[in-house]
Design an enzyme around this catalytic site. Structure first.
Site, PDB file in Angstrom:
ATOM      1  N   SER A   1       2.658  66.047 -86.067  1.00 31.22           N
ATOM      2  CA  SER A   1       2.378  64.525 -85.855  1.00 31.22           C
ATOM      3  C   SER A   1       3.421  63.822 -85.192  1.00 31.22           C
ATOM      4  O   SER A   1       2.827  62.560 -84.819  1.00 31.22           O
ATOM      5  CB  SER A   1       1.792  63.967 -87.379  1.00 31.22           C
ATOM      6  OG  SER A   1       3.073  64.143 -88.262  1.00 31.22           O
TER       7      SER A   1
ATOM      8  N   HIS B   1      -2.767  67.852 -81.590  1.00 32.62           N
ATOM      9  CA  HIS B   1      -2.404  67.141 -83.072  1.00 32.62           C
ATOM     10  C   HIS B   1      -3.872  66.760 -83.534  1.00 32.62           C
ATOM     11  O   HIS B   1      -4.535  65.701 -82.982  1.00 32.62           O
ATOM     12  CB  HIS B   1      -1.828  65.803 -82.593  1.00 32.62           C
ATOM     13  CG  HIS B   1      -1.445  64.913 -83.829  1.00 32.62           C
ATOM     14  ND1 HIS B   1      -1.335  63.540 -83.548  1.00 32.62           N
ATOM     15  CD2 HIS B   1      -1.432  65.285 -85.125  1.00 32.62           C
ATOM     16  CE1 HIS B   1      -1.123  63.178 -84.940  1.00 32.62           C
ATOM     17  NE2 HIS B   1      -1.243  64.174 -85.849  1.00 32.62           N
TER      18      HIS B   1
ATOM     19  N   GLU C   1      -5.564  64.730 -80.153  1.00 34.96           N
ATOM     20  CA  GLU C   1      -4.327  64.354 -79.437  1.00 34.96           C
ATOM     21  C   GLU C   1      -3.776  65.617 -78.784  1.00 34.96           C
ATOM     22  O   GLU C   1      -2.975  66.472 -79.529  1.00 34.96           O
ATOM     23  CB  GLU C   1      -3.390  63.328 -79.967  1.00 34.96           C
ATOM     24  CG  GLU C   1      -2.282  62.837 -79.367  1.00 34.96           C
ATOM     25  CD  GLU C   1      -1.575  61.767 -79.998  1.00 34.96           C
ATOM     26  OE1 GLU C   1      -1.031  60.824 -79.489  1.00 34.96           O
ATOM     27  OE2 GLU C   1      -1.227  62.081 -81.130  1.00 34.96           O
TER      28      GLU C   1
ATOM     29  N   ASN D   1       0.302  58.231 -83.609  1.00 33.22           N
ATOM     30  CA  ASN D   1       1.254  57.707 -84.651  1.00 33.22           C
ATOM     31  C   ASN D   1       2.062  56.698 -84.279  1.00 33.22           C
ATOM     32  O   ASN D   1       2.555  55.697 -85.236  1.00 33.22           O
ATOM     33  CB  ASN D   1       1.883  58.824 -85.191  1.00 33.22           C
ATOM     34  CG  ASN D   1       0.983  59.651 -86.229  1.00 33.22           C
ATOM     35  OD1 ASN D   1      -0.133  58.914 -86.862  1.00 33.22           O
ATOM     36  ND2 ASN D   1       1.056  60.944 -86.328  1.00 33.22           N
TER      37      ASN D   1
HETATM   38  N1  CAA Z   1     -12.937  66.789 -95.623  1.00 33.08           N
HETATM   39  C1  CAA Z   1     -14.162  67.092 -94.743  1.00 33.08           C
HETATM   40  N2  CAA Z   1     -15.383  66.247 -94.701  1.00 33.08           N
HETATM   41  C2  CAA Z   1     -14.959  64.984 -95.435  1.00 33.08           C
HETATM   42  C3  CAA Z   1     -13.703  64.640 -95.813  1.00 33.08           C
HETATM   43  C4  CAA Z   1     -13.041  65.615 -96.171  1.00 33.08           C
HETATM   44  N3  CAA Z   1     -11.622  65.415 -96.637  1.00 33.08           N
HETATM   45  N4  CAA Z   1     -13.802  63.396 -96.541  1.00 33.08           N
HETATM   46  C5  CAA Z   1     -15.054  62.765 -96.077  1.00 33.08           C
HETATM   47  N5  CAA Z   1     -15.765  63.938 -95.405  1.00 33.08           N
HETATM   48  C6  CAA Z   1     -17.068  63.962 -94.674  1.00 33.08           C
HETATM   49  C7  CAA Z   1     -18.087  64.059 -95.210  1.00 33.08           C
HETATM   50  O1  CAA Z   1     -19.042  64.888 -94.843  1.00 33.08           O
HETATM   51  C8  CAA Z   1     -18.897  62.648 -95.860  1.00 33.08           C
HETATM   52  O2  CAA Z   1     -20.025  62.954 -96.014  1.00 33.08           O
HETATM   53  P1  CAA Z   1     -20.944  63.488 -97.315  1.00 33.08           P
HETATM   54  O3  CAA Z   1     -20.370  62.722 -98.364  1.00 33.08           O
HETATM   55  O4  CAA Z   1     -22.355  63.202 -96.640  1.00 33.08           O
HETATM   56  O5  CAA Z   1     -20.757  65.136 -97.199  1.00 33.08           O
HETATM   57  C9  CAA Z   1     -18.266  61.760 -94.789  1.00 33.08           C
HETATM   58  O6  CAA Z   1     -17.411  62.393 -94.244  1.00 33.08           O
HETATM   59  C10 CAA Z   1     -18.075  60.451 -94.977  1.00 33.08           C
HETATM   60  O7  CAA Z   1     -17.270  60.572 -96.176  1.00 33.08           O
HETATM   61  P2  CAA Z   1     -17.471  59.376 -97.458  1.00 33.08           P
HETATM   62  O8  CAA Z   1     -19.070  58.791 -97.549  1.00 33.08           O
HETATM   63  O9  CAA Z   1     -17.341  60.060 -98.698  1.00 33.08           O
HETATM   64  O10 CAA Z   1     -16.550  58.293 -97.116  1.00 33.08           O
HETATM   65  P3  CAA Z   1     -16.406  57.493 -95.686  1.00 33.08           P
HETATM   66  O11 CAA Z   1     -17.687  56.946 -95.174  1.00 33.08           O
HETATM   67  O12 CAA Z   1     -15.346  56.327 -96.254  1.00 33.08           O
HETATM   68  O13 CAA Z   1     -15.698  58.381 -94.471  1.00 33.08           O
HETATM   69  C11 CAA Z   1     -13.568  59.063 -93.946  1.00 33.08           C
HETATM   70  C12 CAA Z   1     -14.477  59.041 -95.103  1.00 33.08           C
HETATM   71  C13 CAA Z   1     -14.294  59.846 -92.859  1.00 33.08           C
HETATM   72  C14 CAA Z   1     -12.291  59.692 -94.417  1.00 33.08           C
HETATM   73  C15 CAA Z   1     -13.337  57.197 -93.491  1.00 33.08           C
HETATM   74  O14 CAA Z   1     -12.891  56.749 -94.517  1.00 33.08           O
HETATM   75  C16 CAA Z   1     -12.479  57.369 -92.266  1.00 33.08           C
HETATM   76  O15 CAA Z   1     -12.510  57.490 -91.313  1.00 33.08           O
HETATM   77  N6  CAA Z   1     -10.762  56.859 -92.563  1.00 33.08           N
HETATM   78  C17 CAA Z   1     -10.038  57.121 -91.824  1.00 33.08           C
HETATM   79  C18 CAA Z   1      -9.529  58.286 -91.312  1.00 33.08           C
HETATM   80  C19 CAA Z   1      -8.484  58.091 -90.578  1.00 33.08           C
HETATM   81  O16 CAA Z   1      -7.957  57.195 -89.958  1.00 33.08           O
HETATM   82  N7  CAA Z   1      -7.679  59.245 -90.150  1.00 33.08           N
HETATM   83  C20 CAA Z   1      -6.540  59.470 -89.418  1.00 33.08           C
HETATM   84  C21 CAA Z   1      -5.471  59.444 -90.403  1.00 33.08           C
HETATM   85  S1  CAA Z   1      -4.011  59.746 -89.254  1.00 33.08           S
HETATM   86  C22 CAA Z   1      -3.853  61.220 -88.817  1.00 33.08           C
HETATM   87  O17 CAA Z   1      -4.297  62.037 -89.381  1.00 33.08           O
HETATM   88  C23 CAA Z   1      -2.720  61.575 -87.866  1.00 33.08           C
HETATM   89  C24 CAA Z   1      -1.376  61.730 -88.590  1.00 33.08           C
HETATM   90  O18 CAA Z   1      -0.815  62.683 -87.966  1.00 33.08           O
HETATM   91  C25 CAA Z   1      -0.860  61.167 -89.764  1.00 33.08           C
END
Ligand code: CAA
Length: 283
Positions: free
Chosen positions: A119, A140, A152, A190
């Site tokens: 990351s 990434h 990325e 990040n």
């Molecule tokens: N694994 C697989 N699929 C997942 C999941 C997981 N951990 N979490 C959610 N999902 C999927 C599911 O398919 C779910 O649909 P179903 O319930 O119908 O199966 C769908 O996403 C939507 O999930 P939820 O309805 O439970 O919740 P939501 O609508 O709030 O979406 C989320 C969840 C997609 C995580 C959303 O909250 C989101 O986009 N959050 C921000 C995530 C983000 O910013 N990620 C980047 C992090 S930074 C990074 O990764 C870089 C780093 O180096 C640190």
């Protein structure tokens, strides 16, 4: 070259997600970790995710079975001997990553691309321990990998255009969009995301607002799907701290200093969702 066989090193949250999307895209996938129990845990989470897709009618059972049949499990790094690409997704520790890349460089075939899902650690430095820096690249993925569309792609100083083109094509096959960035501390995702999270932690540290209030403001006011503190718990507070340290050290600007409250939580073992406690509790 078209990638047929991919190996993921590290079967945690990111590694298992990467294995899932690669196998879903039709690739043969090896999931590797140092202990069989870690590999099994990652494999179970892949099966759980795919089962949810079947239950929700997004996939047929036969499709799931085919995807699962393309995945093999490994605790032996020499299984990299006939792969086309390796994606390393272990903890953010340069020593550990360097050791793995040094070994992979010896084991994997000369054409193989060696990628890191780091990351924020420098791809150029990781590449320097190999004799094929032109074939070392950062891939990434974002968390949760099966959901997020971005990859990325980080070009180290010596990464070739050919390597980038192969990875861009791989991203497309996995249903993702590759965006090219150069190798600077924190890359782009990040470098922008973590200072926002760090500032949200400062708001709590300085008593400006509660974690709930900070998150509510960013969700309702900025349309973010998760508030920054919920997201920090989701990413892992240890990972957040390590990225802030890379930014602070690498860019040398005090605006990147990690919030003392973040350090305190990490020292206490409050790492977010994975440890059951961070800014929130996860019973
Ligand atoms: N694994 C697989 N699929 C997942 C999941 C997981 N951990 N979490 C959610 N999902 C999927 C599911 O398919 C779910 O649909 P179903 O319930 O119908 O199966 C769908 O996403 C939507 O999930 P939820 O309805 O439970 O919740 P939501 O609508 O709030 O979406 C989320 C969840 C997609 C995580 C959303 O909250 C989101 O986009 N959050 C921000 C995530 C983000 O910013 N990620 C980047 C992090 S930074 C990074 O990764 C870089 C780093 O180096 C640190």
């Amino acid at each position: 070259m078209t990638i047929q066989k991919l190996m993921v090193i590290g079967a945690g949250q990111m590694g298992s997600g990467i294995a899932q999307v690669a196998a879903t895209a039709g690739l043969q996938v090896i999931v590797h970790d140092i202990k069989a129990e870690f590999v099994e845990k990652g494999f179970n989470s892949i099966k759980k995710n795919l089962s949810r897709d079947v239950e929700k009618g997004r996939k047929r059972q036969e499709e799931m079975d085919e995807i699962v049949s393309r995945i093999t499990l490994s605790t032996d790094l020499t299984d990299a001997k006939d792969v086309d690409v390796v994606v390393e997704a272990v903890i953010e520790n340069m020593q550990i990553k360097s050791d793995i890349f040094r070994k992979l460089d010896e084991i994997s075939p000369p054409h193989a691309i060696l990628a890191s899902n780091t990351s924020s650690l420098p791809i150029t430095e990781i590449a320097s321990v190999t004799k094929r820096p032109d074939k070392v690249i950062g891939i990434h993925f974002m968390n949760p990998v099966p959901v997020m569309k971005l990859i990325e792609v980080i070009r180290g100083l010596a990464t070739s255009y050919e390597t980038y083109a192969i990875v861009e094509d791989l991203a497309k096959r996995m249903g993702k969009t590759a965006v090219e960035v150069h190798d600077f501390p924190g890359f782009v995702a990040n470098r922008i995301l973590l200072p926002m999270i760090n500032e949200a932690i400062y708001c709590v540290y300085e008593g400006v607002a509660t974690p709930e209030a900070v998150d509510e403001i960013m969700k309702l006011g900025m349309n973010h799907p998760m508030g920054p503190l919920t997201l920090a718990d989701f990413i892992g507070l240890d990972t957040c701290l390590s990225i802030m340290e890379v930014l602070h050290e690498g860019l040398g600007d005090s605006k990147y200093r990690p919030c003392p409250l973040l350090r305190k939580y990490v020292k206490a073992g409050w790492l977010g969702r994975k440890s059951g406690r961070g800014f929130y509790s996860y019973p």
